[in-house]
Design an enzyme around this catalytic site. Structure first.
Site, mmCIF file in Angstrom:
data_model
loop_
_atom_site.group_PDB
_atom_site.id
_atom_site.type_symbol
_atom_site.label_atom_id
_atom_site.label_comp_id
_atom_site.label_asym_id
_atom_site.label_seq_id
_atom_site.Cartn_x
_atom_site.Cartn_y
_atom_site.Cartn_z
ATOM 1 N N HIS A 3 6.876 5.894 15.103
ATOM 2 C CA HIS A 3 6.389 7.181 15.529
ATOM 3 C C HIS A 3 7.161 7.630 16.920
ATOM 4 C CE1 HIS A 3 3.059 4.557 13.769
ATOM 5 N NE2 HIS A 3 2.586 5.461 13.393
ATOM 6 N N ASP B 272 5.536 6.048 19.919
ATOM 7 C CA ASP B 272 6.343 4.365 20.074
ATOM 8 C C ASP B 272 7.540 4.414 21.022
ATOM 9 O OD1 ASP B 272 4.196 4.120 17.924
ATOM 10 O OD2 ASP B 272 5.966 3.997 16.369
HETATM 11 C C1 XLS Z 1 -1.940 2.920 10.215
HETATM 12 C C2 XLS Z 1 -0.920 3.363 9.617
HETATM 13 C C3 XLS Z 1 0.347 3.898 10.667
HETATM 14 C C4 XLS Z 1 1.285 4.784 9.565
HETATM 15 C C5 XLS Z 1 2.126 5.586 10.227
HETATM 16 O O1 XLS Z 1 -3.038 2.414 9.983
HETATM 17 O O2 XLS Z 1 -0.578 2.342 8.992
HETATM 18 O O3 XLS Z 1 0.717 3.065 11.218
HETATM 19 O O4 XLS Z 1 2.045 3.842 8.943
HETATM 20 O O5 XLS Z 1 1.408 6.548 11.103
#
Ligand code: XLS
Ligand code: CA
Ligand code: CA
Length: 473
Positions: free
Chosen positions: A102, A105
């Site tokens: 993300h 991140d």
């Molecule tokens: C959250 C999600 C997230 C997605 C990407 O539950 O898994 O991490 O994979 O935003």
């Protein structure tokens, strides 16, 4: 600088090996069904669960983080740089070809959109040079439009147009980064796209706005020449009570309603499937049946806990059945197997990051090979062919399949057909024979699917086995 000084390159050593820092089942070069395991699996490491949030370091709603990592720093940009380099050392040592992240991140937001973009640009430049150095690629990137307080009521479904515009700015930048880094896919996960209370929500306006948002993303990608695959990741709830992208079937209906279906595929997560009261293989099958299987977030939930625990996948039956669906769907295309999973709170050593990924990769490798064997032996294919044989082999069945049947023709036939019999599925027997493929090796001659077929023909499996061993004598 090394971030993982105690761990070297992880190699395949086979099941005889007792080295915890080795693959026992995943041999990237092993050829299965005409392709190497590395080509089939396309493994990826999730940046957020490995390097980013405190949640990845053991923090939960009741307790503080339990782990400290060598890339941590009181200077958030310095930490962002350290994480970027640590990511590539980790992936190189694991031999994993992809990563996923993300925007939030990888770099801190700072105090303005401009500052955020500057921060992102600096880290993206590190990614780019490290990607060139190592050959590691970006499976997908995405925008975190759910953590910041501004997204309290959603991003592309926010009741506030200013928030909607902010989310658009964020995804616009995300697409530019995807283009810059050659991301194979771009993911949309709408954690806050949903509602807490229906009666204060304009559901129709929010759905329309969400579709418009996706159209703007498609148009912008075309404008800048980004050609990666767009993926939507379904999840029914958490953090929002009700999320619009509930499950694959719901997302498919949404995409078709708004004419978006040719532009999107699914990013399917195992834990999200179980939150929706489905299995992972169910979600893969539904997506594949619409030609919308994109990529997988490999993990598992805990059915007793009931929320999104994002555990590393170790349930071999669930993984085998998921792999079976992947193979039947013709593979993952531009997608991959991304470990959207975090080490448990009590797995506090830095080295556990390796052990956890090795566990997930070995489970997938083992599951994939078991699934390939099931397919090679036509274990389920024969069962399915037998189960649906009245459609393929009888005259009346053929008229249903070719669309010439009518209620009148079927009713006429039904009246003359009073011998209708219920045929057993022998489901318990089927599953216990399937287990042999998963946990050991199928040993029987004739093959278990043949025995099941003969059971349907009212010859017992025991008789058939006796017959075959006599023939063998
Ligand atoms: C959250 C999600 C997230 C997605 C990407 O539950 O898994 O991490 O994979 O935003
Ligand atoms: Ca996910
Ligand atoms: Ca999740």
């Amino acid at each position: 600088m090394t971030y993982f000084p105690t761990v070297g390159k992880i190699k395949f050593e086979g099941v005889e090996s007792n080295n915890p820092f080795a693959y026992r089942h995943y041999n990237p070069e092993e050829v299965v069904m005409g392709k190497t395991m590395a080509e089939h699996m396309r493994f990826a490491v999730a940046y957020w669960h490995t390097f980013a949030s405190d949640g990845a370091k053991g923090q939960d709603p009741f307790g503080m983080k339990t782990m400290t990592r060598p890339w941590e720093s009181t200077d958030s940009m310095e930490e962002a740089r350290q994480k970027a380099y640590a990511n590539f050392e980790f992936l190189e040592k694991l031999g994993v070809p992809f990563f996923a992240f993300h925007d939030l991140d990888v770099a801190p937001e700072g105090n303005s959109i401009e500052e955020y973009h500057r921060n992102l640009d600096e880290i993206v430049a590190i990614f780019k040079s490290e990607m060139e150095r190592t050959g590691i690629k970006l499976l997908w990137n995405t925008s975190n439009a759910f953590s910041h307080p501004r997204f309290v009521n959603g991003a592309a479904t926010s009741p506030n147009a200013d928030v909607y515009a902010h989310a658009a700015a964020q995804v616009k930048k995300g697409l530019e980064i995807a283009k810059e880094l050659g991301a194979e896919n771009y993911v949309f996960w709408g954690g806050r796209e949903g509602y807490e209370f229906l009666q204060n929500t304009d559901y129709k306006l929010e759905m329309d706005n969400l579709a418009k948002f996706y159209w703007m993303a498609i148009n912008y990608a075309q404008e800048i020449g980004y050609t990666g695959q767009f993926l939507i990741e379904p999840k029914p709830k958490e953090p929002t009570k009700h999320q619009y992208d509930y499950d694959t079937a719901t997302v498919v209906a949404f995409l078709k309603t708004y004419g978006l279906d040719k532009h999107f595929k699914m990013n399917l997560e195992a834990n999200h499937a179980t939150l929706a009261m489905h299995t992972f293989d169910h979600e893969i099958r539904v997506a594949a049946s619409h030609d919308m299987l994109g990529s997988l977030d490999a993990n598992q939930g805990d059915l007793l806990i009931g929320w999104d625990t994002d555990e590393f996948p170790t349930d071999l039956t669930a993984v085998t059945l998921a792999c079976y669906e992947i193979i039947k769907a013709g593979g993952l295309g531009t997608g991959g197997v991304n470990f959207d999973a975090k080490v448990r709170r009590s797995s506090t050593d830095l080295e556990d990051l390796f052990l956890a990924h090795i566990a997930g990769m070995d489970t997938f490798a083992r599951g994939f090979k078991a699934a390939a064997k099931l397919i090679e032996d036509k274990f389920f294919e024969d069962i399915v062919a037998n189960r649906y044989s009245t459609f393929h082999n009888s005259e009346i069945g053929k008229t249903i399949l070719d669309g010439t049947a009518t209620f009148a023709s079927l009713a006429e036939y039904a009246k003359t057909n009073n011998t209708l019999k219920v045929v057993s599925d022998h489901l318990e027997y089927t599953k216990v024979r399937m287990n042999e493929y998963i946990y050991s090796q199928p040993t029987s001659t004739p093959k278990s699917n043949e025995i099941i077929k003969h059971l349907n023909e009212k010859i017992s499996g025991a008789d058939l086995l006796a017959k075959t061993s006599q023939e063998a004598v």
